[in-house]
Enzyme design. Structure first.
Site, PDB file in Angstrom:
ATOM      1  N   GLU A   1      -3.669 -18.322   1.689  1.00 51.49           N
ATOM      2  CA  GLU A   1      -2.735 -17.757   0.644  1.00 51.49           C
ATOM      3  C   GLU A   1      -3.418 -16.804  -0.142  1.00 51.49           C
ATOM      4  O   GLU A   1      -4.349 -17.146  -1.268  1.00 51.49           O
ATOM      5  CB  GLU A   1      -2.184 -18.814  -0.229  1.00 51.49           C
ATOM      6  CG  GLU A   1      -1.328 -19.672   0.262  1.00 51.49           C
ATOM      7  CD  GLU A   1      -0.521 -20.423  -0.802  1.00 51.49           C
ATOM      8  OE1 GLU A   1       0.737 -20.216  -0.464  1.00 51.49           O
ATOM      9  OE2 GLU A   1      -0.679 -20.970  -1.819  1.00 51.49           O
TER      10      GLU A   1
ATOM     11  N   TRP B   1       7.504 -25.624  -4.713  1.00 56.79           N
ATOM     12  CA  TRP B   1       8.295 -25.598  -5.918  1.00 56.79           C
ATOM     13  C   TRP B   1       7.737 -25.064  -7.285  1.00 56.79           C
ATOM     14  O   TRP B   1       8.310 -24.902  -8.222  1.00 56.79           O
ATOM     15  CB  TRP B   1       9.381 -26.707  -6.152  1.00 56.79           C
ATOM     16  CG  TRP B   1      10.300 -26.949  -5.037  1.00 56.79           C
ATOM     17  CD1 TRP B   1      10.334 -26.401  -3.916  1.00 56.79           C
ATOM     18  CD2 TRP B   1      11.247 -27.850  -4.892  1.00 56.79           C
ATOM     19  NE1 TRP B   1      11.582 -26.739  -3.054  1.00 56.79           N
ATOM     20  CE2 TRP B   1      12.145 -27.871  -3.666  1.00 56.79           C
ATOM     21  CE3 TRP B   1      11.898 -28.912  -5.952  1.00 56.79           C
ATOM     22  CZ2 TRP B   1      13.027 -28.587  -3.293  1.00 56.79           C
ATOM     23  CZ3 TRP B   1      12.990 -29.706  -5.519  1.00 56.79           C
ATOM     24  CH2 TRP B   1      13.563 -29.672  -4.229  1.00 56.79           C
ATOM     25  N   LYS B   2       6.562 -25.419  -7.410  1.00 54.29           N
ATOM     26  CA  LYS B   2       5.458 -25.313  -8.415  1.00 54.29           C
ATOM     27  C   LYS B   2       6.197 -26.024  -9.691  1.00 54.29           C
ATOM     28  O   LYS B   2       6.950 -27.309  -9.434  1.00 54.29           O
ATOM     29  CB  LYS B   2       5.266 -23.886  -8.703  1.00 54.29           C
ATOM     30  CG  LYS B   2       4.767 -23.275  -7.588  1.00 54.29           C
ATOM     31  CD  LYS B   2       4.199 -21.986  -7.824  1.00 54.29           C
ATOM     32  CE  LYS B   2       3.880 -21.005  -6.569  1.00 54.29           C
ATOM     33  NZ  LYS B   2       3.400 -19.819  -6.989  1.00 54.29           N
TER      34      LYS B   2
ATOM     35  N   SER C   1       4.319 -14.626  -1.105  1.00 55.01           N
ATOM     36  CA  SER C   1       5.604 -13.474  -0.986  1.00 55.01           C
ATOM     37  C   SER C   1       6.118 -13.489   0.293  1.00 55.01           C
ATOM     38  O   SER C   1       6.649 -12.345   0.550  1.00 55.01           O
ATOM     39  CB  SER C   1       5.145 -12.120  -1.480  1.00 55.01           C
ATOM     40  OG  SER C   1       4.563 -12.058  -2.925  1.00 55.01           O
TER      41      SER C   1
ATOM     42  N   GLU D   1      -3.679 -21.753  -8.016  1.00 61.28           N
ATOM     43  CA  GLU D   1      -3.321 -21.748  -9.413  1.00 61.28           C
ATOM     44  C   GLU D   1      -4.071 -22.988  -9.945  1.00 61.28           C
ATOM     45  O   GLU D   1      -4.259 -22.890 -11.238  1.00 61.28           O
ATOM     46  CB  GLU D   1      -1.813 -21.964  -9.576  1.00 61.28           C
ATOM     47  CG  GLU D   1      -1.098 -20.558  -9.259  1.00 61.28           C
ATOM     48  CD  GLU D   1       0.311 -20.631  -8.830  1.00 61.28           C
ATOM     49  OE1 GLU D   1       0.993 -21.898  -8.760  1.00 61.28           O
ATOM     50  OE2 GLU D   1       0.947 -19.500  -8.396  1.00 61.28           O
TER      51      GLU D   1
ATOM     52  N   GLY E   1       6.717 -20.157  -1.991  1.00 64.24           N
ATOM     53  CA  GLY E   1       6.693 -20.516  -3.542  1.00 64.24           C
ATOM     54  C   GLY E   1       8.175 -19.876  -3.798  1.00 64.24           C
ATOM     55  O   GLY E   1       8.916 -20.549  -3.598  1.00 64.24           O
TER      56      GLY E   1
ATOM     57  N   HIS F   1      -4.708 -25.411  -4.507  1.00 68.30           N
ATOM     58  CA  HIS F   1      -3.624 -24.190  -4.602  1.00 68.30           C
ATOM     59  C   HIS F   1      -4.466 -23.210  -5.806  1.00 68.30           C
ATOM     60  O   HIS F   1      -5.122 -23.905  -6.412  1.00 68.30           O
ATOM     61  CB  HIS F   1      -2.230 -24.559  -5.290  1.00 68.30           C
ATOM     62  CG  HIS F   1      -1.260 -23.458  -5.211  1.00 68.30           C
ATOM     63  ND1 HIS F   1      -1.340 -22.444  -6.180  1.00 68.30           N
ATOM     64  CD2 HIS F   1      -0.642 -23.020  -4.322  1.00 68.30           C
ATOM     65  CE1 HIS F   1      -0.826 -21.354  -5.939  1.00 68.30           C
ATOM     66  NE2 HIS F   1       0.238 -21.897  -4.829  1.00 68.30           N
TER      67      HIS F   1
HETATM   68  C1  PEP Z   1       2.604 -20.105  -3.448  1.00 63.71           C
HETATM   69  O1  PEP Z   1       2.100 -20.195  -4.610  1.00 63.71           O
HETATM   70  O2  PEP Z   1       2.133 -21.135  -2.518  1.00 63.71           O
HETATM   71  C2  PEP Z   1       3.369 -19.052  -2.956  1.00 63.71           C
HETATM   72  C3  PEP Z   1       3.084 -18.694  -1.638  1.00 63.71           C
HETATM   73  O3  PEP Z   1       4.148 -18.404  -3.891  1.00 63.71           O
HETATM   74  P1  PEP Z   1       5.055 -17.049  -3.671  1.00 63.71           P
HETATM   75  O4  PEP Z   1       5.547 -17.397  -2.191  1.00 63.71           O
HETATM   76  O5  PEP Z   1       5.891 -17.126  -4.875  1.00 63.71           O
HETATM   77  O6  PEP Z   1       4.209 -16.026  -3.587  1.00 63.71           O
END
Ligand code: PEP
Length: 257
Positions: free
Chosen positions: A168, A7-8, A214, A98, A235, A96
């Site tokens: 990712e 959920w960030k 995505s 980020e 995400g 992650h």
């Molecule tokens: C994530 O940051 O773990 C991720 C997969 O984000 P998103 O699905 O929005 O690309």
């Protein structure tokens, strides 16, 4: 097959609880359709206890999005593994992109956090993935290999459910541009091989390898039908129960063949 939501830094507490309830209701309504799917959600720290209570009688693990490598101490704003387990957390996302990008988290720190997670019986979901420049220059596999080497140093894994890896690609996160199923499978096969070298083929063959970047209901089936893609770390599509469970529906259909 594991469908996990990250959920960030989204949702306030009422919204997070509402989302957890909607996921729980969706799983209940699906009867046995999701029996073969494992679920996890990783809400913000401040929601962990409340979300855990909502999901208590449901097959949804609750994970955190980070953990400090020490048990306690003068680390303002950080959250420790004992704190996480004390609110019922069983999983934790580590490394992650980020965290790596905005906080300069290194493979060494990822490793310390993974070791700490194991000391406290938390399952680490270790994230790896290359940037677009690294992919364009042909370095994607060596980058991911190095990230794994760094992250897994000294980490003992004797059972497949001791560890989860999420591939990712940074360029696919939040961009709407997912990796192709072939790109995902290619990298997952490399990761599986690395894990087999380290932990033996028997254990490695059952370690969950999540794809993240995505993933949405419309592309989930193609990604999840790759032999080494055994789940998704999701995400933005995890912020609505409908799209999160929509991905789970695709996963269930893939498993049914
Ligand atoms: C994530 O940051 O773990 C991720 C997969 O984000 P998103 O699905 O929005 O690309």
């Amino acid at each position: 097959m594991l469908i996990a939501g990250n959920w960030k830094m989204n949702t306030d507490l009422p919204r997070g609880v509402e989302l957890a309830k909607a996921i729980a209701d969706g799983i209940d309504d699906a009867d046995s359709a999701f029996d073969a799917i494992d679920f996890a959600v990783c809400p913000p720290f401040v929601h962990l206890q409340a979300v855990g209570e909502v999901l208590e009688d449901h097959p949804v693990a609750v994970g955190a999005q980070d953990v400090h490598s020490e048990d306690e101490g003068a680390y303002t704003s950080d959250v420790s593994a004992p704190m996480l387990t004390s609110v019922g957390c069983t999983h934790v996302i580590i490394g992650h992109s980020e965290r790596r990008q905005y906080y300069g988290e290194t493979d060494g720190e990822v490793n310390q956090k993974a070791l700490q997670a194991h000391r406290h019986d938390l399952v680490p979901i270790i994230c790896v993935g290359e940037t677009i420049d690294q992919r364009r220059s042909g370095d994607a596999k060596s980058v991911v290999h190095a990230q794994l080497e760094g992250a897994l140093d000294g980490l003992e894994v004797t059972a497949a459910d001791d560890l989860i890896i999420a591939y990712e690609p940074v360029w696919a996160i939040g961009t709407g541009e997912s990796a192709t199923p072939e790109q995902a499978q290619d990298m997952h096969a490399v990761i599986r091989e690395d894990l087999a070298d380290r932990y033996g083929a028997d254990v490695a063959s059952d370690i969950e390898l999540l794809y993240g970047g995505s993933m949405k209901p419309h592309n989930a089936a193609d990604l999840l039908s790759q032999p080494d893609v055994t789940g998704g770390l999701i995400g933005s599509a995890s912020l609505e129960a409908e799209s999160f469970l929509g991905i789970a529906e695709e996963a269930a259909a893939v498993l049914e063949g």
